[in-house]
Structures are given as C-alpha cells and as structure tokens.
Design a protein around this motif. Structure first.
Motif, short mmCIF file in Angstrom:
data_model
loop_
_atom_site.label_atom_id
_atom_site.label_comp_id
_atom_site.label_asym_id
_atom_site.label_seq_id
_atom_site.Cartn_x
_atom_site.Cartn_y
_atom_site.Cartn_z
N THR A 144 -31.47 -6.50 -1.88
CA THR A 144 -30.45 -5.58 -1.37
C THR A 144 -30.56 -4.23 -2.05
OG1 THR A 144 -28.78 -6.29 -2.97
CG2 THR A 144 -28.89 -7.50 -0.89
N VAL A 145 -30.16 -3.21 -1.31
CA VAL A 145 -30.13 -1.85 -1.83
C VAL A 145 -28.73 -1.32 -1.54
CG1 VAL A 145 -31.09 0.47 -1.62
CG2 VAL A 145 -32.58 -1.53 -1.37
N HIS A 146 -28.13 -0.72 -2.53
CA HIS A 146 -26.77 -0.21 -2.41
C HIS A 146 -26.83 1.30 -2.57
CE1 HIS A 146 -25.23 -4.33 -2.72
NE2 HIS A 146 -26.32 -4.50 -3.44
N GLN A 147 -26.90 2.00 -1.45
CA GLN A 147 -27.11 3.44 -1.47
C GLN A 147 -25.78 4.17 -1.54
OE1 GLN A 147 -30.08 5.07 0.93
NE2 GLN A 147 -31.43 3.35 0.68
N VAL A 148 -25.27 4.25 -2.73
CA VAL A 148 -24.03 4.98 -2.99
C VAL A 148 -24.26 5.88 -4.20
CG1 VAL A 148 -22.47 3.31 -1.92
CG2 VAL A 148 -23.14 3.02 -4.28
N PRO A 149 -23.54 6.97 -4.30
CA PRO A 149 -23.85 7.99 -5.29
C PRO A 149 -23.53 7.64 -6.75
CG PRO A 149 -21.97 8.67 -3.98
CD PRO A 149 -22.50 7.42 -3.37
N SER A 150 -22.54 6.81 -7.00
CA SER A 150 -22.16 6.59 -8.39
C SER A 150 -22.33 5.13 -8.80
CB SER A 150 -20.70 7.01 -8.62
OG SER A 150 -19.83 6.08 -7.99
N ALA A 151 -22.45 4.91 -10.09
CA ALA A 151 -22.57 3.55 -10.62
C ALA A 151 -21.32 2.74 -10.28
CB ALA A 151 -22.79 3.58 -12.12
N GLU A 152 -20.16 3.37 -10.35
CA GLU A 152 -18.90 2.68 -10.02
C GLU A 152 -18.91 2.21 -8.56
OE1 GLU A 152 -14.17 3.74 -9.64
OE2 GLU A 152 -15.38 4.90 -11.04
N ASP A 153 -19.36 3.08 -7.66
CA ASP A 153 -19.42 2.71 -6.24
C ASP A 153 -20.47 1.63 -5.99
OD1 ASP A 153 -17.41 4.50 -5.60
OD2 ASP A 153 -18.79 6.08 -4.99
N ARG A 154 -21.60 1.69 -6.72
CA ARG A 154 -22.63 0.66 -6.59
C ARG A 154 -22.10 -0.69 -7.03
NH1 ARG A 154 -26.03 4.41 -7.59
NH2 ARG A 154 -25.98 4.24 -9.85
N LEU A 155 -21.37 -0.70 -8.14
CA LEU A 155 -20.77 -1.94 -8.63
C LEU A 155 -19.79 -2.50 -7.61
CD1 LEU A 155 -20.47 -4.05 -10.82
CD2 LEU A 155 -18.82 -2.56 -11.96
N ARG A 156 -19.00 -1.65 -7.00
CA ARG A 156 -18.06 -2.09 -5.96
C ARG A 156 -18.81 -2.68 -4.77
NH1 ARG A 156 -13.90 -4.60 -4.34
NH2 ARG A 156 -12.85 -3.74 -2.53
N SER A 157 -19.91 -2.04 -4.39
CA SER A 157 -20.73 -2.53 -3.29
C SER A 157 -21.31 -3.91 -3.61
CB SER A 157 -21.85 -1.53 -3.00
OG SER A 157 -22.64 -1.96 -1.92
N VAL A 158 -21.78 -4.10 -4.83
CA VAL A 158 -22.33 -5.40 -5.24
C VAL A 158 -21.22 -6.45 -5.25
CG1 VAL A 158 -23.38 -6.66 -7.16
CG2 VAL A 158 -24.26 -4.41 -6.51
N THR A 159 -20.05 -6.08 -5.70
CA THR A 159 -18.91 -7.01 -5.72
C THR A 159 -18.55 -7.44 -4.30
OG1 THR A 159 -18.06 -6.01 -7.74
CG2 THR A 159 -16.49 -7.26 -6.41
N LEU A 160 -18.52 -6.49 -3.37
CA LEU A 160 -18.22 -6.83 -1.97
C LEU A 160 -19.31 -7.72 -1.37
CD1 LEU A 160 -16.87 -3.38 -0.75
CD2 LEU A 160 -15.56 -5.49 -1.06
N LEU A 161 -20.57 -7.46 -1.74
CA LEU A 161 -21.66 -8.31 -1.26
C LEU A 161 -21.49 -9.73 -1.80
CD1 LEU A 161 -24.32 -8.83 0.20
CD2 LEU A 161 -25.49 -7.99 -1.85
N ALA A 162 -21.12 -9.86 -3.07
CA ALA A 162 -20.90 -11.19 -3.65
C ALA A 162 -19.81 -11.93 -2.88
CB ALA A 162 -20.55 -11.07 -5.12
N GLU A 163 -18.73 -11.23 -2.52
CA GLU A 163 -17.68 -11.84 -1.71
C GLU A 163 -18.22 -12.32 -0.37
OE1 GLU A 163 -14.20 -9.39 -1.19
OE2 GLU A 163 -14.26 -8.76 -3.29
N ALA A 164 -19.05 -11.50 0.25
CA ALA A 164 -19.63 -11.86 1.54
C ALA A 164 -20.53 -13.08 1.41
CB ALA A 164 -20.41 -10.68 2.11
N LEU A 165 -21.32 -13.13 0.35
CA LEU A 165 -22.26 -14.23 0.17
C LEU A 165 -21.55 -15.56 -0.11
CD1 LEU A 165 -25.06 -12.44 -1.83
CD2 LEU A 165 -25.17 -13.26 0.52
N ASP A 166 -20.33 -15.50 -0.62
CA ASP A 166 -19.57 -16.74 -0.86
C ASP A 166 -19.35 -17.53 0.42
OD1 ASP A 166 -19.33 -16.54 -3.59
OD2 ASP A 166 -17.35 -15.60 -3.53
N THR A 167 -19.35 -16.85 1.56
CA THR A 167 -19.05 -17.53 2.82
C THR A 167 -20.25 -17.67 3.74
OG1 THR A 167 -18.36 -15.45 3.86
CG2 THR A 167 -16.64 -16.75 2.75
N VAL A 168 -21.44 -17.26 3.28
CA VAL A 168 -22.64 -17.42 4.11
C VAL A 168 -22.91 -18.89 4.26
CG1 VAL A 168 -25.14 -17.02 4.20
CG2 VAL A 168 -23.60 -15.17 3.52
N ARG A 169 -23.14 -19.33 5.51
CA ARG A 169 -23.26 -20.75 5.81
C ARG A 169 -24.67 -21.28 5.83
NH1 ARG A 169 -19.27 -18.43 8.76
NH2 ARG A 169 -20.65 -17.87 10.45
#
Length: 75
Positions: free
Chosen positions: A49-74
């Motif tokens: 995965t690539v998280h194309q956001v300008p700041s480290a804080e935004d990248r971390l948020r993007s990774v956190t949201l991806l982790a949430e999404a992956l919790d429900t991948v079937r």
C-alpha cells in the motif's frame, strides 16, 4: 492542476493511469469491500500500500483507517 499537466507533458499520463488502476479510497467499509473484491479477483496473498498524503500525521491516520478496513476483509 499544474502538477498533472507536467506529468502529461512529460509523457507520464499512461504510467499515472496504470498506477491508479487499482485504487482503494473511501471509508473503511468502502475500502474493505473494494479489497474483498480485489483479493477475490487476484488471489493475492499480500498487498503493498501507498498512502499519498502530505504529512506523517495524515499518513498515520491513513494507515489506521486501512487497518480498520482490513479487519473486515473476508477473503
């Protein structure tokens, strides 16, 4: 957008198009649904995965949201 115009002028439009062919964006639920379908179609056993956001804080948020999404991948 000036940056997009520069990419097109440099002959990179096809490369950018190819890179965006498989893009999961949206809410964790939307991303989860997209990844379910992507994994079903490809039988991939890992994702890069690539998280194309300008700041480290935004990248971390993007990774956190991806982790949430992956919790429900079937797949």
């Amino acid at each position: 957008d000036e940056q997009a115009d520069q990419l097109r002028a440099a002959g990179m439009a096809a490369q950018v198009d190819h890179m965006l062919t498989y893009t999961a964006a949206g809410t964790p639920t939307e991303v989860s649904d997209y990844l379910d379908e992507f994994l079903r179609l490809t039988s991939a056993d890992e994702l890069i995965t690539v998280h194309q956001v300008p700041s480290a804080e935004d990248r971390l948020r993007s990774v956190t949201l991806l982790a949430e999404a992956l919790d429900t991948v079937r797949v």
